[in-house]
Structures are given as structure tokens and as C-alpha cells.
Design a protein around this motif. Sequence first.
Motif, PDB file in Angstrom:
ATOM      1  N   ILE A 268       0.855  -1.549  -0.454  1.00 14.46           N
ATOM      2  CA  ILE A 268       0.036  -0.042  -0.270  1.00 14.46           C
ATOM      3  C   ILE A 268       1.054   1.148  -0.024  1.00 14.46           C
ATOM      4  N   MET A 269       0.850   1.836  -0.946  1.00 13.63           N
ATOM      5  CA  MET A 269       1.801   3.454  -1.117  1.00 13.63           C
ATOM      6  C   MET A 269       0.573   4.440  -0.414  1.00 13.63           C
ATOM      7  N   CYS A 270       1.922   5.339  -0.234  1.00 18.48           N
ATOM      8  CA  CYS A 270       1.211   6.764   0.761  1.00 18.48           C
ATOM      9  C   CYS A 270       2.009   8.113   0.408  1.00 18.48           C
ATOM     10  N   PRO A 271       1.693   9.005   0.605  1.00 16.66           N
ATOM     11  CA  PRO A 271       2.560   9.314  -0.574  1.00 16.66           C
ATOM     12  C   PRO A 271       3.622  10.275   0.475  1.00 16.66           C
ATOM     13  N   GLY A 272       3.776  10.232   1.628  1.00 23.27           N
ATOM     14  CA  GLY A 272       5.325  10.550   2.707  1.00 23.27           C
ATOM     15  C   GLY A 272       4.455  10.016   3.683  1.00 23.27           C
ATOM     16  N   ALA A 273       5.623  10.212   5.208  1.00 26.22           N
ATOM     17  CA  ALA A 273       5.570   9.710   6.480  1.00 26.22           C
ATOM     18  C   ALA A 273       4.724   9.578   6.960  1.00 26.22           C
ATOM     19  N   TYR A 274       4.366  11.561   7.356  1.00 24.78           N
ATOM     20  CA  TYR A 274       3.076  12.216   8.079  1.00 24.78           C
ATOM     21  C   TYR A 274       1.731  11.392   7.291  1.00 24.78           C
ATOM     22  N   GLU A 275       2.016  11.116   6.641  1.00 24.32           N
ATOM     23  CA  GLU A 275       0.471   9.681   6.037  1.00 24.32           C
ATOM     24  C   GLU A 275       0.572   8.739   6.533  1.00 24.32           C
ATOM     25  N   ILE A 276       1.559   7.674   6.372  1.00 25.26           N
ATOM     26  CA  ILE A 276       1.022   6.908   7.634  1.00 25.26           C
ATOM     27  C   ILE A 276       0.472   6.183   8.345  1.00 25.26           C
ATOM     28  N   PRO A 277       0.309   6.694   9.338  1.00 26.13           N
ATOM     29  CA  PRO A 277      -0.832   6.291  10.564  1.00 26.13           C
ATOM     30  C   PRO A 277      -2.206   6.569   9.913  1.00 26.13           C
ATOM     31  N   LEU A 278      -2.516   7.682   9.041  1.00 21.71           N
ATOM     32  CA  LEU A 278      -4.223   7.031   8.593  1.00 21.71           C
ATOM     33  C   LEU A 278      -3.964   6.253   7.519  1.00 21.71           C
TER      34      LEU A 278
ATOM     35  N   ALA B 173       8.967  13.127  11.744  1.00 22.97           N
ATOM     36  CA  ALA B 173       8.723  12.172  12.600  1.00 22.97           C
ATOM     37  C   ALA B 173       8.396  11.905  13.380  1.00 22.97           C
ATOM     38  N   GLY B 174       8.696  12.740  14.146  1.00 24.63           N
ATOM     39  CA  GLY B 174       7.434  12.392  15.780  1.00 24.63           C
ATOM     40  C   GLY B 174       5.923  12.312  15.090  1.00 24.63           C
ATOM     41  N   GLU B 175       5.606  12.810  14.904  1.00 23.82           N
ATOM     42  CA  GLU B 175       3.925  12.617  14.334  1.00 23.82           C
ATOM     43  C   GLU B 175       3.985  11.078  13.732  1.00 23.82           C
ATOM     44  N   CYS B 176       4.623  10.359  12.765  1.00 26.33           N
ATOM     45  CA  CYS B 176       4.722   9.422  12.150  1.00 26.33           C
ATOM     46  C   CYS B 176       4.690   8.466  13.286  1.00 26.33           C
ATOM     47  N   SER B 177       6.027   8.244  13.932  1.00 26.19           N
ATOM     48  CA  SER B 177       5.941   7.235  14.750  1.00 26.19           C
ATOM     49  C   SER B 177       4.457   7.486  16.437  1.00 26.19           C
ATOM     50  N   SER B 178       4.025   8.610  16.514  1.00 30.70           N
ATOM     51  CA  SER B 178       3.273   8.285  17.768  1.00 30.70           C
ATOM     52  C   SER B 178       1.924   7.971  16.405  1.00 30.70           C
ATOM     53  N   GLY B 179       2.146   8.417  16.030  1.00 32.02           N
ATOM     54  CA  GLY B 179       0.407   7.763  15.140  1.00 32.02           C
ATOM     55  C   GLY B 179       0.224   6.548  14.684  1.00 32.02           C
ATOM     56  N   VAL B 180       1.097   6.045  14.042  1.00 25.62           N
ATOM     57  CA  VAL B 180       1.489   4.682  14.233  1.00 25.62           C
ATOM     58  C   VAL B 180       1.093   4.403  15.972  1.00 25.62           C
TER      59      VAL B 180
END
Length: 161
Positions: free
Chosen positions: A55-65, A97-104
Motif C-alpha cells: 500500500i503506497m502513500c505519499p510520505g511518512a506523515y500520511e502513514i498513520p492514516l 518523524a514525531g507525528e509518524c511515530s506517535s500516530g503509528v
Amino acid sequence: MKGIETPEYNAAILAGKRIAIVVTRWNTFIVDNLLAGAKKHLTENGIEEANIELIMCPGAYEIPLACQHVAASKQYDAIITLGAVIRGGTPHFEYVAGECSSGVMRVSLDTGMPIAFGVLTVDNEQQALERCGVGENAENKGEESAACVLEMLCVIGSLNS
């Protein structure tokens, strides 16, 4: 390349498991190497290629969603996240990086689904290359993320049996 030490997986628990790999479109050379390591580890340890979904997504910030929607679909047993956030000259790195990590982590805790965090957060491209399997002291964090998710499936499976 350094190998990783992995436990003996419980093949009965892993049989038929479906794994989603959420991958970013940024830093493709690095991410492609992470993906190759993850897929190799999964297939070498009993996960059928047909049960691995990219599943591809634009960038790391979008990974949690993306992970939230993958988990909500109830089609997968675990998720591996792969990407690379490389520090630049602005505070952008810390936010992404922070939002990606905490979101995941939030998605994993909210859903109870194992999610391996294979998003590199590095100071420079050389560190990223070493962590994606390129170079003499290289290790592949994609492979390690796949190992993590398989082990967590076994841990959770044994606790719930």
C-alpha cells in the motif's frame, strides 16, 4: 550485510496470515531496499507472497492514516510501515518523524494490531543507506520490521490461544 537474529516462529499461528506493507513514495531507492528486505523475510518465514499487500502513500506523515484505514478494513493481520525521513536544515524533520511515530503507535494500541515501525529517521543519507542494506556495515531495517511483526503475531497468537 549483517543478519538479524530471529526467534523460531510458530508456523501454525502464522499460517494464512495477511500482511500489509505501507510504503512511502519519498526516498525511493532507500525504501525499495527496505521493502525488498521485508518481503524476503516474510516469504522465507512462511508468509505466502499472495498474502502480502503493498500500500503506497505519499510520505511518512500520511502513514498513520493509511494504517488506520488498513486496520479498519479487517483484511490484514499485521502492518509493516516503511519509509525514510532524513533530517534537513529545518524543523520539518521533527514534525514528520514525531507525528509518524506517535500516530503509528496510536493506531496499533487503538486496534490491537501489530504494526512494525520501519520508518528510518536519520540525520543523513549515509545513515539511511546503511540501514536499508547498502554498504559494508549495512543492516536492513525492513527485514527487522518484518521479523518484529511476525514475532508479535506469534506472541499475541500464543496469548490468545
